[in-house]
Every structure is written in C-alpha cells, then in structure tokens.
Design a protein around this motif. Structure first.
Motif, PDB file in Angstrom:
ATOM      1  N   SER A   2       7.356  -0.083  -9.548  1.00 52.21           N
ATOM      2  CA  SER A   2       6.486  -1.201  -9.165  1.00 52.21           C
ATOM      3  C   SER A   2       7.135  -2.029  -8.058  1.00 52.21           C
ATOM      4  O   SER A   2       6.465  -2.445  -7.102  1.00 52.21           O
ATOM      5  CB  SER A   2       6.193  -2.094 -10.377  1.00 52.21           C
ATOM      6  N   ALA A  51       4.128  -1.812   0.191  1.00 50.16           N
ATOM      7  CA  ALA A  51       2.777  -2.296   0.507  1.00 50.16           C
ATOM      8  C   ALA A  51       2.782  -3.699   1.111  1.00 50.16           C
ATOM      9  O   ALA A  51       1.858  -4.067   1.833  1.00 50.16           O
ATOM     10  CB  ALA A  51       1.919  -2.281  -0.756  1.00 50.16           C
ATOM     11  N   SER A  88       2.416  -6.319  -0.593  1.00 50.04           N
ATOM     12  CA  SER A  88       1.371  -7.051  -1.312  1.00 50.04           C
ATOM     13  C   SER A  88       1.385  -6.621  -2.780  1.00 50.04           C
ATOM     14  O   SER A  88       1.465  -5.431  -3.082  1.00 50.04           O
ATOM     15  CB  SER A  88       0.002  -6.754  -0.691  1.00 50.04           C
ATOM     16  N   SER A 108      -1.158  -7.094  -4.845  1.00 46.95           N
ATOM     17  CA  SER A 108      -2.466  -6.525  -5.164  1.00 46.95           C
ATOM     18  C   SER A 108      -2.578  -5.078  -4.686  1.00 46.95           C
ATOM     19  O   SER A 108      -3.099  -4.216  -5.407  1.00 46.95           O
ATOM     20  CB  SER A 108      -3.583  -7.363  -4.536  1.00 46.95           C
ATOM     21  N   GLU A 109      -2.062  -4.791  -3.489  1.00 48.94           N
ATOM     22  CA  GLU A 109      -2.107  -3.430  -2.974  1.00 48.94           C
ATOM     23  C   GLU A 109      -1.185  -2.514  -3.780  1.00 48.94           C
ATOM     24  O   GLU A 109      -1.519  -1.351  -4.056  1.00 48.94           O
ATOM     25  CB  GLU A 109      -1.711  -3.402  -1.502  1.00 48.94           C
ATOM     26  N   ALA A 129      -0.477  -2.859  -6.915  1.00 46.42           N
ATOM     27  CA  ALA A 129      -1.170  -2.622  -8.186  1.00 46.42           C
ATOM     28  C   ALA A 129      -2.254  -1.556  -8.009  1.00 46.42           C
ATOM     29  O   ALA A 129      -2.420  -0.682  -8.865  1.00 46.42           O
ATOM     30  CB  ALA A 129      -1.784  -3.930  -8.686  1.00 46.42           C
ATOM     31  N   ARG A 130      -2.972  -1.623  -6.890  1.00 44.19           N
ATOM     32  CA  ARG A 130      -4.017  -0.626  -6.647  1.00 44.19           C
ATOM     33  C   ARG A 130      -3.413   0.765  -6.543  1.00 44.19           C
ATOM     34  O   ARG A 130      -3.927   1.727  -7.102  1.00 44.19           O
ATOM     35  CB  ARG A 130      -4.759  -0.966  -5.356  1.00 44.19           C
ATOM     36  N   ARG A 131      -2.287   0.888  -5.812  1.00 41.27           N
ATOM     37  CA  ARG A 131      -1.654   2.196  -5.626  1.00 41.27           C
ATOM     38  C   ARG A 131      -1.133   2.749  -6.942  1.00 41.27           C
ATOM     39  O   ARG A 131      -1.146   3.964  -7.155  1.00 41.27           O
ATOM     40  CB  ARG A 131      -0.506   2.076  -4.614  1.00 41.27           C
ATOM     41  N   ARG A 132      -0.689   1.861  -7.820  1.00 38.97           N
ATOM     42  CA  ARG A 132      -0.126   2.313  -9.094  1.00 38.97           C
ATOM     43  C   ARG A 132      -1.188   2.451 -10.183  1.00 38.97           C
ATOM     44  O   ARG A 132      -0.901   2.968 -11.260  1.00 38.97           O
ATOM     45  CB  ARG A 132       0.956   1.356  -9.576  1.00 38.97           C
ATOM     46  N   GLY A 133      -2.381   1.952  -9.917  1.00 38.19           N
ATOM     47  CA  GLY A 133      -3.422   2.003 -10.935  1.00 38.19           C
ATOM     48  C   GLY A 133      -3.165   1.034 -12.071  1.00 38.19           C
ATOM     49  O   GLY A 133      -3.527   1.300 -13.230  1.00 38.19           O
ATOM     50  N   ARG A 169      -2.867  -3.372 -13.320  1.00 39.40           N
ATOM     51  CA  ARG A 169      -3.320  -4.726 -13.014  1.00 39.40           C
ATOM     52  C   ARG A 169      -2.265  -5.435 -12.164  1.00 39.40           C
ATOM     53  O   ARG A 169      -1.065  -5.172 -12.301  1.00 39.40           O
ATOM     54  CB  ARG A 169      -3.550  -5.512 -14.301  1.00 39.40           C
ATOM     55  N   GLN A 170      -2.735  -6.362 -11.330  1.00 40.52           N
ATOM     56  CA  GLN A 170      -1.781  -7.107 -10.509  1.00 40.52           C
ATOM     57  C   GLN A 170      -0.819  -7.902 -11.388  1.00 40.52           C
ATOM     58  O   GLN A 170       0.362  -8.026 -11.078  1.00 40.52           O
ATOM     59  CB  GLN A 170      -2.526  -8.042  -9.559  1.00 40.52           C
TER      60      GLN A 170
END
Length: 294
Positions: free
Chosen positions: A10, A17, A19, A21-22, A24-28, A30-31
């Motif tokens: 993480s 990233a 970011s 939020s980004e 979290a998106r890449r890892r699938g 939650r932020q």
C-alpha cells in the motif's frame, strides 16, 4: 521490527500514484484502508513517510528511504514464501543481460542455479548494451534486465558497486606524443560516456581507434593492441590486463550493476530470477573482492 508486506505494498502504491485515492483504486481497497496501512507503517517506523495536504502527497526523506528498502523486504518475503511452499513455478521470463555479464563466468552460474530450482520456467534471453536493454524494457519487450545503472534512473536492486578500470593488451605502452587510442562501444553506452568524460576532464587528447557494439569485439581490439578500453573490474574479460596508476590515466568513477524488473510487482518467475542474480552476483563480487585483498 516486523514490516507487514501488505502495508508495504500500500505504501509503494501511494508513492507511485502520488495519491491515496488512486493507490486504493489500484489495490482494490477502500481509501481509508490504505490510509490506515500507511499510519501503521509510520507508527512502526516512528517516522513520517508522507507530507500531505488537501492537494498533494509527497514523500519525506524517510519515505524516500523506505521506497528503496521496501522492494528488498518484499523480495525477501516472496523468496521465503516460495521456498517453503514447494510450489513449482511455471511461465516465461524475457531477460535482458548486459554484455559484461553475458561473457562472464557469473552468467552460467546464475542460469544453472535458476534452472535447477525452477525447471518449468522458460527463459528468452537478450544480450546487449545497457541503454538498449532499458529501452526495450520500457517498450514492454523485456521483463527483467541486469545491467549498469543508468544515470538518473533509481529503479531496481543494487547487486554491486565498484570502480571501473582501464584495460589494455599485456604489453601495451602509451605513446605520450600521440592522442590516446581508445576502444569503445557506440554512442549511448554508459561505459563510453564515462571514458570520454574522464579523458576530457583530465585534458588528455584521445582518438577513437575502434568502435564495436559487442564486448567480445572490443576485447579482441584491446587484446590486439589497438588501444585501451574500460570495464567493470569484477567482470574483466580474459585476454586483457588492468592498467594501474602508472599508466597516467584518470579515474573512471564507479559503476553500479542493478537488477531491474519492468513492473513494481513482478510475477513469481521474474522475481525468482531477480533473486537468483542478486544472491549469486553479490557472492561473486564478495569473492572477487576477497581475492584482490590476498
């Protein structure tokens, strides 16, 4: 202090990233989960890893240090998992090797060890100049390279670092009344650039007596007395000798050999080959250094 690999993944995702939020998106995830992972790492290290505000996220000095260490920690964890799982790896690795490495005794050792541990993994090997290997990897045609570190490129794991040396034919003698004849790779070569910078900095007149894109050709030209060349001390080819200070040539500076995967989290076969190179490469260099001190 234990570093949970999940927390490190993480952390590296946020670092890459820029970011939360980004990442979290890449890892699938939650932020809030990614933020919690970074907080736990900061608690474990007792250091702030990111400077963050409402608009940006930037690594602190300690965060930059951890990005370098995290890759080694994750690699060691992956190596331990594979060792104790007894799972047979399968797949293909597109591997790029520098000329120096390809002509050294170290390459057969690495290939023999890797094949014995992972017989179901196929290798597709490319040998070339470091600049070309980096370019092919960045274009997506190589999964892993072992080469000299490119200036300004911080990717990869260091295998060893040492000063480069001047090499020449056994009975070569420098003619002080003529420009120094040099034998070099074509442009974009890391070694060529180091040679030219050193000679220009020392004010030594020079001429390119031979250019060749392969190390075997360069070694043949140097051994044939066409001029002097430069190599890694640890991977010096047979047929040439190292020149000492009495030759009056400037120091060439240090070079660093690194293993660089194309992606941050490589597949298990790619990581297995990288670990084999790191382990045997460091042992080879340590043995070489020990022999020099005897």
């Amino acid at each position: 202090m234990a570093y949970d690999p999940d927390l490190l993944v993480s952390f590296l995702a946020v670092s890459e990233a820029g970011s939360f939020s980004e990442a979290a998106r890449r890892r699938g995830l939650r932020q809030s989960t990614v933020s919690q992972h970074v907080r736990r790492l900061e608690q474990a290290t007792r250091r702030r890893l990111f400077d963050r505000d409402t608009h940006s996220v930037a690594l602190t000095v300690d965060g930059q240090a951890l990005t370098l260490l995290a890759s080694d920690i994750l690699a060691a964890h992956s190596r331990a998992e594979r060792y104790f799982s007894h799972a047979e790896l399968r797949g293909r690795v597109r591997f790029g090797a520098s000329e120096d490495f390809a002509l050294s005794p170290l390459l057969p050792q690495v290939l023999r060890a890797f094949a014995s541990r992972h017989p179901a993994v196929d290798l597709e090997m490319t040998v070339g100049l470091a600049a070309d290997l980096y370019e092919r990897m960045d274009q997506g045609s190589l999964d892993l390279i072992f080469a000299k570190r490119r200036a300004g490129d911080e990717r990869g794991r260091s295998v060893w670092r040492e000063d480069m040396i001047w090499v020449a034919a056994k009975n070569w003698r420098r003619d002080p009344d003529r420009p120094l004849p040099i034998v070099v790779y074509p442009p974009r070569s890391i070694t060529r650039e180091a040679v030219l910078i050193a000679l220009e900095g020392a004010g030594i007149p020079w001429r390119i007596a031979c250019t060749c894109g392969s190390l075997s050709g360069l070694v043949g030209a140097v051994a044939g007395g066409l001029g002097v060349g430069a190599q890694s001390a640890c991977l010096k080819a047979d047929g040439v000798v190292a020149l000492g200070p009495e030759a009056g040539l400037p120091a060439l500076g240090a070079t660093e050999f690194v293993v660089v995967p194309a992606v941050r989290r490589p597949s298990a076969p790619i990581e297995a080959l990288a670990c084999t190179i790191v382990d045997l490469g460091r042992a080879h260099h340590s043995a070489f250094q020990g022999d020099r001190r005897i």
